[in-house]
Write an enzyme that holds these catalytic residues in place. Structure first.
Site, mmCIF file in Angstrom:
data_model
loop_
_atom_site.group_PDB
_atom_site.id
_atom_site.type_symbol
_atom_site.label_atom_id
_atom_site.label_comp_id
_atom_site.label_asym_id
_atom_site.label_seq_id
_atom_site.Cartn_x
_atom_site.Cartn_y
_atom_site.Cartn_z
ATOM 1 N N HIS A 69 -15.243 -27.809 42.405
ATOM 2 C CA HIS A 69 -16.245 -26.672 42.583
ATOM 3 C C HIS A 69 -17.296 -26.768 41.389
ATOM 4 O O HIS A 69 -18.067 -25.722 41.108
ATOM 5 C CB HIS A 69 -15.571 -25.471 42.744
ATOM 6 C CG HIS A 69 -14.624 -25.139 43.980
ATOM 7 N ND1 HIS A 69 -13.707 -23.993 43.815
ATOM 8 C CD2 HIS A 69 -14.331 -25.996 45.121
ATOM 9 C CE1 HIS A 69 -13.300 -24.083 45.108
ATOM 10 N NE2 HIS A 69 -13.494 -25.120 45.719
ATOM 11 N N HIS A 119 -9.755 -30.841 53.101
ATOM 12 C CA HIS A 119 -9.314 -30.289 54.189
ATOM 13 C C HIS A 119 -8.523 -31.077 55.205
ATOM 14 O O HIS A 119 -7.674 -30.553 56.024
ATOM 15 C CB HIS A 119 -10.415 -29.607 54.823
ATOM 16 C CG HIS A 119 -10.850 -28.104 54.186
ATOM 17 N ND1 HIS A 119 -11.434 -27.095 54.755
ATOM 18 C CD2 HIS A 119 -10.287 -27.826 52.809
ATOM 19 C CE1 HIS A 119 -11.746 -26.425 53.787
ATOM 20 N NE2 HIS A 119 -11.179 -26.591 52.739
ATOM 21 N N ARG A 132 -15.076 -32.327 50.223
ATOM 22 C CA ARG A 132 -14.029 -31.142 50.774
ATOM 23 C C ARG A 132 -13.618 -31.643 52.214
ATOM 24 O O ARG A 132 -12.506 -31.294 52.398
ATOM 25 C CB ARG A 132 -15.166 -29.963 50.994
ATOM 26 C CG ARG A 132 -14.480 -28.555 51.543
ATOM 27 C CD ARG A 132 -15.132 -27.094 51.129
ATOM 28 N NE ARG A 132 -14.476 -26.163 51.379
ATOM 29 C CZ ARG A 132 -14.420 -25.333 52.507
ATOM 30 N NH1 ARG A 132 -15.632 -25.509 53.123
ATOM 31 N NH2 ARG A 132 -13.978 -24.387 52.617
ATOM 32 N N ASN A 187 -12.485 -23.630 57.964
ATOM 33 C CA ASN A 187 -13.418 -24.452 58.533
ATOM 34 C C ASN A 187 -14.600 -24.208 59.151
ATOM 35 O O ASN A 187 -15.656 -24.747 58.947
ATOM 36 C CB ASN A 187 -12.955 -25.691 59.319
ATOM 37 C CG ASN A 187 -11.807 -26.554 58.558
ATOM 38 O OD1 ASN A 187 -11.896 -26.680 57.253
ATOM 39 N ND2 ASN A 187 -11.055 -27.354 59.538
HETATM 40 C C1 HEM Z 1 -7.597 -24.598 44.839
HETATM 41 C C2 HEM Z 1 -7.629 -24.105 46.298
HETATM 42 C C3 HEM Z 1 -9.177 -24.036 46.591
HETATM 43 C C4 HEM Z 1 -9.635 -22.994 47.340
HETATM 44 C C5 HEM Z 1 -9.231 -21.585 47.481
HETATM 45 C C6 HEM Z 1 -11.132 -23.411 47.740
HETATM 46 C C7 HEM Z 1 -11.879 -22.557 48.392
HETATM 47 C C8 HEM Z 1 -13.180 -23.034 48.755
HETATM 48 C C9 HEM Z 1 -14.244 -22.066 49.260
HETATM 49 C C10 HEM Z 1 -13.960 -20.607 49.943
HETATM 50 C C11 HEM Z 1 -15.484 -22.601 49.381
HETATM 51 C C12 HEM Z 1 -16.424 -22.229 49.982
HETATM 52 C C13 HEM Z 1 -16.747 -22.332 51.376
HETATM 53 C C14 HEM Z 1 -17.758 -21.899 52.249
HETATM 54 O O1 HEM Z 1 -17.953 -20.402 51.864
HETATM 55 O O2 HEM Z 1 -18.215 -22.200 52.964
HETATM 56 C C15 HEM Z 1 -15.162 -23.848 49.019
HETATM 57 C C16 HEM Z 1 -16.122 -24.977 49.063
HETATM 58 C C17 HEM Z 1 -15.920 -26.202 48.381
HETATM 59 N N1 HEM Z 1 -14.658 -26.704 48.051
HETATM 60 FE FE1 HEM Z 1 -13.072 -25.719 47.566
HETATM 61 N N2 HEM Z 1 -11.349 -24.771 47.478
HETATM 62 C C18 HEM Z 1 -10.072 -25.127 46.759
HETATM 63 C C19 HEM Z 1 -9.734 -26.421 46.379
HETATM 64 C C20 HEM Z 1 -10.728 -27.555 46.805
HETATM 65 C C21 HEM Z 1 -10.413 -28.878 46.541
HETATM 66 C C22 HEM Z 1 -9.004 -29.456 45.847
HETATM 67 C C23 HEM Z 1 -11.419 -29.572 46.648
HETATM 68 C C24 HEM Z 1 -11.696 -30.853 46.586
HETATM 69 C C25 HEM Z 1 -10.870 -31.845 45.840
HETATM 70 C C26 HEM Z 1 -12.549 -28.490 46.995
HETATM 71 C C27 HEM Z 1 -13.681 -28.947 47.162
HETATM 72 C C28 HEM Z 1 -14.945 -27.859 47.575
HETATM 73 C C29 HEM Z 1 -16.236 -28.307 47.583
HETATM 74 C C30 HEM Z 1 -16.715 -29.686 47.138
HETATM 75 C C31 HEM Z 1 -16.923 -27.304 48.230
HETATM 76 C C32 HEM Z 1 -18.188 -26.947 48.481
HETATM 77 C C33 HEM Z 1 -18.772 -27.552 49.856
HETATM 78 C C34 HEM Z 1 -20.112 -27.654 50.166
HETATM 79 O O3 HEM Z 1 -20.811 -27.124 49.639
HETATM 80 O O4 HEM Z 1 -20.150 -27.916 51.618
HETATM 81 N N3 HEM Z 1 -12.075 -27.352 46.991
HETATM 82 N N4 HEM Z 1 -13.813 -23.935 48.389
#
Ligand code: HEM
Ligand SMILES: *[C@@H]1O[C@H](CO)[C@@H](O)[C@H](O)[C@H]1NC(C)=O
Length: 323
Positions: free
Chosen positions: A196, A68, A64, A96
């Site tokens: 995800h 970002h 992630r 973030n």
């Molecule tokens: C399509 C639009 C996207 C949205 C709206 C989105 C939104 C989010 C949100 C809200 C979270 C949870 C954050 C939290 O509550 O702390 C999350 C987690 C995550 N996102 Fe996305 N995301 C998107 C695209 C992506 C992309 C493109 C990637 C990587 C290629 C990605 C990788 C991740 C990962 C791996 C997590 C888990 C992180 C952790 O456990 O520390 N996301 N995302």
């Protein structure tokens, strides 16, 4: 004469395009450090391996960070800069704060890389390599990471807050538009959302979905409510897996959940909700090979977003501050 004049004009025009849009990625290459830091990939790999064996979630967190980083003024390591008394970076931005993590692991990787080849490898490239290894270690695809990015000397809180990183409340068209703005197609967006399949989200990111939305499977919603109270401000940081079945395994289970209305975020389920991306979700749910190869291809494209190359920017010694 006319010919050479017009080719001169084309060359100039291309040059201006590069200078003013910063969109050239011609200088990224998979062998960028092969002479200057031949041990780079193995050094990053073993550091990521040890971080992920200590905590499986770290693979998700590192992946992630690269996303970002790339979506805010390009893949330039800007997300890694700490705030100072005279400067506020991206760490406290909406997407973030209380959420982006893994900075200590990046420090650890960077210090190991500095030991084998001091002053050579950018923090932006370390994020790209760490993301690749994280996915591979958790069972996902691998790809040839393009390298040669340099680090920014600054970061932009305003840009990080501007919506370029779409929020989890996004409509489908907002998601498509935000990725399009970075040169990524709707297909890239759906494939990248497959990230995800690993990692966790906070209650605050999915509360409205589990209490208010109707396109959610009822027992799944009920389970999630158990650890995410309705009231704003209570349990905001409580975590739930984005893929409850295999949160530490990089597979195509995420898409299978979407078919069953078990997407955790609004922005997840909207990819399979009667709109233009339904068929892609179905394809990825039934064909993990297609998902893996589309994901890898989209990661390479994402890593190409507006890098700093040549003599622009710098190679930071410490990822948390400009030299
Ligand atoms: C399509 C639009 C996207 C949205 C709206 C989105 C939104 C989010 C949100 C809200 C979270 C949870 C954050 C939290 O509550 O702390 C999350 C987690 C995550 N996102 Fe996305 N995301 C998107 C695209 C992506 C992309 C493109 C990637 C990587 C290629 C990605 C990788 C991740 C990962 C791996 C997590 C888990 C992180 C952790 O456990 O520390 N996301 N995302
Ligand atoms: C549900 O929606 C209503 C109306 O938009 C809103 O006021 C309320 O805060 C939402 N509830 C949750 C738990 O998000």
């Amino acid at each position: 004469m006319a010919f050479s004049f017009s080719s001169l004009m084309v060359t100039l025009a291309l040059g201006f395009l590069v200078v003013f849009t910063g969109k050239s990625s011609a200088q990224l290459s998979t062998n960028f450090y092969s002479k200057t830091c031949p041990k780079l990939l193995n050094t990053v790999k073993s550091a990521v391996q040890s971080a992920v064996s200590k905590e499986r979630r770290m693979g998700a967190s590192l992946l992630r960070l690269h996303f970002h980083d790339c979506f805010v003024n390009g893949c330039d390591g800007s997300i890694l800069l700490d705030d100072t008394s005279s400067f506020t970076g991206e760490k406290t931005s909406g997407p973030n704060i209380n959420s982006a993590r893994g900075f200590e692991v990046v420090d650890d990787i960077k210090s190991k890389v500095e030991k084998v080849c001091p002053g050579v490898v950018s923090c932006a490239d370390i994020l790209a390599i760490a993301a690749r290894h994280s996915v591979a270690i958790l069972g996902g695809p691998s790809w040839n990471v393009k390298l040669g990015r340099r680090d920014s000397k600054t970061a932009s809180l305003a840009a990080a807050n501007s919506g370029v990183i779409p929020p989890p409340t996004s409509t489908l068209s907002n998601l498509i538009n935000r990725f399009q703005a970075k040169g990524l197609s709707a297909k890239d967006m759906v494939a990248l959302s497959g990230a995800h399949t690993i990692g966790q989200a906070r209650c605050v990111a999915f509360r409205n979905r589990i209490y208010n939305e109707s396109n959610i499977e009822s027992s799944f919603a009920k389970n999630r409510r158990g650890n995410c109270p309705r009231a704003t401000g209570s349990g905001d940081n409580n975590l739930a897996p984005l893929d409850f079945q295999s949160p530490n395994k990089f597979d195509n289970q995420y898409y299978k959940h979407l078919l069953n209305q078990k997407g955790l975020l609004h922005s997840d389920q909207i990819l399979f909700n009667g709109g233009s991306t339904d068929s892609l979700v179905s394809t990825y749910a039934s064909n993990s090979k297609t998902f893996n190869s589309d994901f890898a291809a989209a990661m390479i494209k994402m890593g190409d977003i507006s890098p700093l190359t040549g003599s622009i920017g710098e190679i930071r010694k410490n990822c948390r501050r400009p030299n």
